[in-house]
Write a protein that holds these residues in place. Structure first.
Motif, PDB file in Angstrom:
ATOM      1  N   VAL A  50       0.861  -1.147  -0.103  1.00 17.73           N
ATOM      2  CA  VAL A  50      -0.053   0.036   0.015  1.00 17.73           C
ATOM      3  C   VAL A  50       1.026   1.259  -0.023  1.00 17.73           C
ATOM      4  CG1 VAL A  50      -1.714   1.219   1.253  1.00 17.73           C
ATOM      5  CG2 VAL A  50      -2.008  -1.051   0.926  1.00 17.73           C
ATOM      6  N   GLY A  51       2.074   1.242   0.690  1.00 18.98           N
ATOM      7  CA  GLY A  51       3.025   2.075   0.566  1.00 18.98           C
ATOM      8  C   GLY A  51       3.555   2.544  -0.602  1.00 18.98           C
ATOM      9  N   GLN A  52       3.445   1.631  -1.536  1.00 18.21           N
ATOM     10  CA  GLN A  52       4.277   1.796  -2.562  1.00 18.21           C
ATOM     11  C   GLN A  52       3.393   2.064  -4.051  1.00 18.21           C
ATOM     12  OE1 GLN A  52       6.234  -1.978  -2.982  1.00 18.21           O
ATOM     13  NE2 GLN A  52       7.868  -1.330  -2.152  1.00 18.21           N
ATOM     14  N   ILE A  53       2.002   2.066  -3.723  1.00 16.01           N
ATOM     15  CA  ILE A  53       1.087   2.396  -4.687  1.00 16.01           C
ATOM     16  C   ILE A  53       0.641   3.685  -4.635  1.00 16.01           C
ATOM     17  CG2 ILE A  53       0.403  -0.111  -5.255  1.00 16.01           C
ATOM     18  CD1 ILE A  53      -2.119   0.666  -3.499  1.00 16.01           C
ATOM     19  N   GLY A  54       0.104   4.379  -5.762  1.00 13.65           N
ATOM     20  CA  GLY A  54      -0.606   5.611  -5.706  1.00 13.65           C
ATOM     21  C   GLY A  54      -1.964   5.805  -5.194  1.00 13.65           C
ATOM     22  N   SER A  55      -2.279   7.005  -4.958  1.00 14.62           N
ATOM     23  CA  SER A  55      -3.797   7.062  -4.359  1.00 14.62           C
ATOM     24  C   SER A  55      -4.689   6.566  -5.374  1.00 14.62           C
ATOM     25  CB  SER A  55      -3.861   8.592  -4.115  1.00 14.62           C
ATOM     26  OG  SER A  55      -5.306   8.922  -3.606  1.00 14.62           O
ATOM     27  N   GLY A  56      -5.661   5.980  -5.061  1.00 11.12           N
ATOM     28  CA  GLY A  56      -6.679   5.455  -5.823  1.00 11.12           C
ATOM     29  C   GLY A  56      -6.584   3.963  -6.282  1.00 11.12           C
ATOM     30  N   GLU A  57      -5.408   3.343  -6.324  1.00  9.62           N
ATOM     31  CA  GLU A  57      -5.008   2.155  -6.825  1.00  9.62           C
ATOM     32  C   GLU A  57      -5.483   0.910  -5.754  1.00  9.62           C
ATOM     33  OE1 GLU A  57      -1.425   2.744  -9.764  1.00  9.62           O
ATOM     34  OE2 GLU A  57      -0.856   2.870  -7.707  1.00  9.62           O
ATOM     35  N   VAL A  58      -5.505  -0.108  -6.107  1.00  9.20           N
ATOM     36  CA  VAL A  58      -6.058  -1.229  -5.496  1.00  9.20           C
ATOM     37  C   VAL A  58      -5.101  -2.255  -5.363  1.00  9.20           C
ATOM     38  CG1 VAL A  58      -7.870  -3.138  -5.173  1.00  9.20           C
ATOM     39  CG2 VAL A  58      -8.294  -0.619  -5.886  1.00  9.20           C
ATOM     40  N   VAL A  59      -4.843  -2.978  -4.109  1.00  7.22           N
ATOM     41  CA  VAL A  59      -4.263  -4.141  -3.802  1.00  7.22           C
ATOM     42  C   VAL A  59      -5.007  -5.268  -3.432  1.00  7.22           C
ATOM     43  CG1 VAL A  59      -2.586  -5.115  -2.306  1.00  7.22           C
ATOM     44  CG2 VAL A  59      -2.167  -2.607  -2.837  1.00  7.22           C
ATOM     45  N   GLU A  60      -4.475  -6.430  -4.113  1.00  6.29           N
ATOM     46  CA  GLU A  60      -5.407  -7.467  -3.733  1.00  6.29           C
ATOM     47  C   GLU A  60      -4.462  -8.643  -3.066  1.00  6.29           C
ATOM     48  OE1 GLU A  60      -7.417 -10.936  -6.658  1.00  6.29           O
ATOM     49  OE2 GLU A  60      -5.208 -10.901  -6.903  1.00  6.29           O
ATOM     50  N   VAL A  61      -4.896  -9.111  -1.877  1.00  3.92           N
ATOM     51  CA  VAL A  61      -3.945  -9.962  -0.932  1.00  3.92           C
ATOM     52  C   VAL A  61      -4.537 -11.372  -0.652  1.00  3.92           C
ATOM     53  CG1 VAL A  61      -2.744  -9.993   1.441  1.00  3.92           C
ATOM     54  CG2 VAL A  61      -3.489  -7.656   0.442  1.00  3.92           C
ATOM     55  N   LEU A  62      -3.749 -12.273  -1.022  1.00  2.00           N
ATOM     56  CA  LEU A  62      -4.240 -13.487  -1.070  1.00  2.00           C
ATOM     57  C   LEU A  62      -3.725 -14.267   0.374  1.00  2.00           C
ATOM     58  CD1 LEU A  62      -3.216 -14.503  -4.676  1.00  2.00           C
ATOM     59  CD2 LEU A  62      -5.610 -13.710  -3.851  1.00  2.00           C
ATOM     60  N   VAL A  63      -4.659 -14.470   1.212  1.00  2.00           N
ATOM     61  CA  VAL A  63      -4.430 -15.350   2.400  1.00  2.00           C
ATOM     62  C   VAL A  63      -5.258 -16.480   2.732  1.00  2.00           C
ATOM     63  CG1 VAL A  63      -3.535 -13.000   3.318  1.00  2.00           C
ATOM     64  CG2 VAL A  63      -5.985 -13.644   3.620  1.00  2.00           C
ATOM     65  N   ASP A  64      -4.536 -17.402   3.391  1.00  2.00           N
ATOM     66  CA  ASP A  64      -5.049 -18.712   3.694  1.00  2.00           C
ATOM     67  C   ASP A  64      -5.089 -18.609   5.260  1.00  2.00           C
ATOM     68  OD1 ASP A  64      -2.571 -19.296   3.948  1.00  2.00           O
ATOM     69  OD2 ASP A  64      -2.809 -21.204   2.726  1.00  2.00           O
ATOM     70  N   ASN A  65      -4.943 -17.723   6.143  1.00  2.00           N
ATOM     71  CA  ASN A  65      -4.585 -17.705   7.497  1.00  2.00           C
ATOM     72  C   ASN A  65      -5.870 -17.089   8.011  1.00  2.00           C
ATOM     73  OD1 ASN A  65      -3.982 -16.803   9.883  1.00  2.00           O
ATOM     74  ND2 ASN A  65      -1.959 -17.373   9.773  1.00  2.00           N
ATOM     75  N   PRO A  66      -6.772 -17.571   8.788  1.00  2.54           N
ATOM     76  CA  PRO A  66      -8.169 -16.847   9.229  1.00  2.54           C
ATOM     77  C   PRO A  66      -7.586 -15.465  10.037  1.00  2.54           C
ATOM     78  CG  PRO A  66      -8.460 -19.215   9.321  1.00  2.54           C
ATOM     79  CD  PRO A  66      -6.955 -19.050   8.884  1.00  2.54           C
ATOM     80  N   SER A  67      -6.493 -15.578  10.784  1.00  7.14           N
ATOM     81  CA  SER A  67      -6.161 -14.532  11.588  1.00  7.14           C
ATOM     82  C   SER A  67      -5.774 -13.431  10.862  1.00  7.14           C
ATOM     83  CB  SER A  67      -5.389 -14.870  12.843  1.00  7.14           C
ATOM     84  OG  SER A  67      -3.988 -15.473  12.189  1.00  7.14           O
ATOM     85  N   SER A  68      -5.018 -13.653   9.894  1.00  8.27           N
ATOM     86  CA  SER A  68      -4.827 -12.829   8.825  1.00  8.27           C
ATOM     87  C   SER A  68      -5.996 -11.873   8.067  1.00  8.27           C
ATOM     88  CB  SER A  68      -3.457 -13.126   7.771  1.00  8.27           C
ATOM     89  OG  SER A  68      -2.543 -13.419   8.293  1.00  8.27           O
ATOM     90  N   VAL A  69      -6.945 -12.616   7.740  1.00 10.86           N
ATOM     91  CA  VAL A  69      -8.113 -12.212   7.141  1.00 10.86           C
ATOM     92  C   VAL A  69      -8.665 -10.971   7.961  1.00 10.86           C
ATOM     93  CG1 VAL A  69     -10.553 -12.557   6.341  1.00 10.86           C
ATOM     94  CG2 VAL A  69      -8.456 -14.042   5.830  1.00 10.86           C
TER      95      VAL A  69
END
Length: 100
Positions: A50-69
């Motif tokens: 998120v720190g490396q992208i510009g304003s309005g841009e979207v990050v997709e995070v793939l997780v399989d750990n319930p606590s991270s979700v």
């Protein structure tokens, strides 16, 4: 560093688009593969992306750990971002975050 001393390669790649459950199509600036990772790695990788992208841009995070979700959406305020949606996929969750 991995559990047995091997370093896991950084898995953030630029990607295409994603369709949210309401039909909205978002362009992804990054997709971060955190499959197999436990806390706090997914949170740290998300914060970095998120720190490396510009304003309005979207990050997709793939997780399989319930606590991270559960941990990612509350982090959005401190990152200056908005949690758009979390979608459960067959083997993981996809968390979509837009930088303000």
């Amino acid at each position: 560093m991995g559990l047995f001393g091997g370093k896991k390669k950084e898995a953030a790649v630029e990607t295409g688009t994603a369709t949210l459950s309401d039909g909205t199509v978002v362009t992804l600036a990054r997709s971060i593969d955190c499959l197999g990772d436990s806390c706090p790695r997914p949170q740290l990788m998300t914060k970095k992306a998120v720190g490396q992208i510009g304003s309005g841009e979207v990050v997709e995070v793939l997780v399989d750990n319930p606590s991270s979700v559960e941990a990612l959406p509350p982090m959005c305020d401190e990152m200056g971002a908005v949690h758009l949606e979390t979608i459960q996929a067959p083997r993981c969750w996809k968390v979509y975050i837009r930088k303000d």
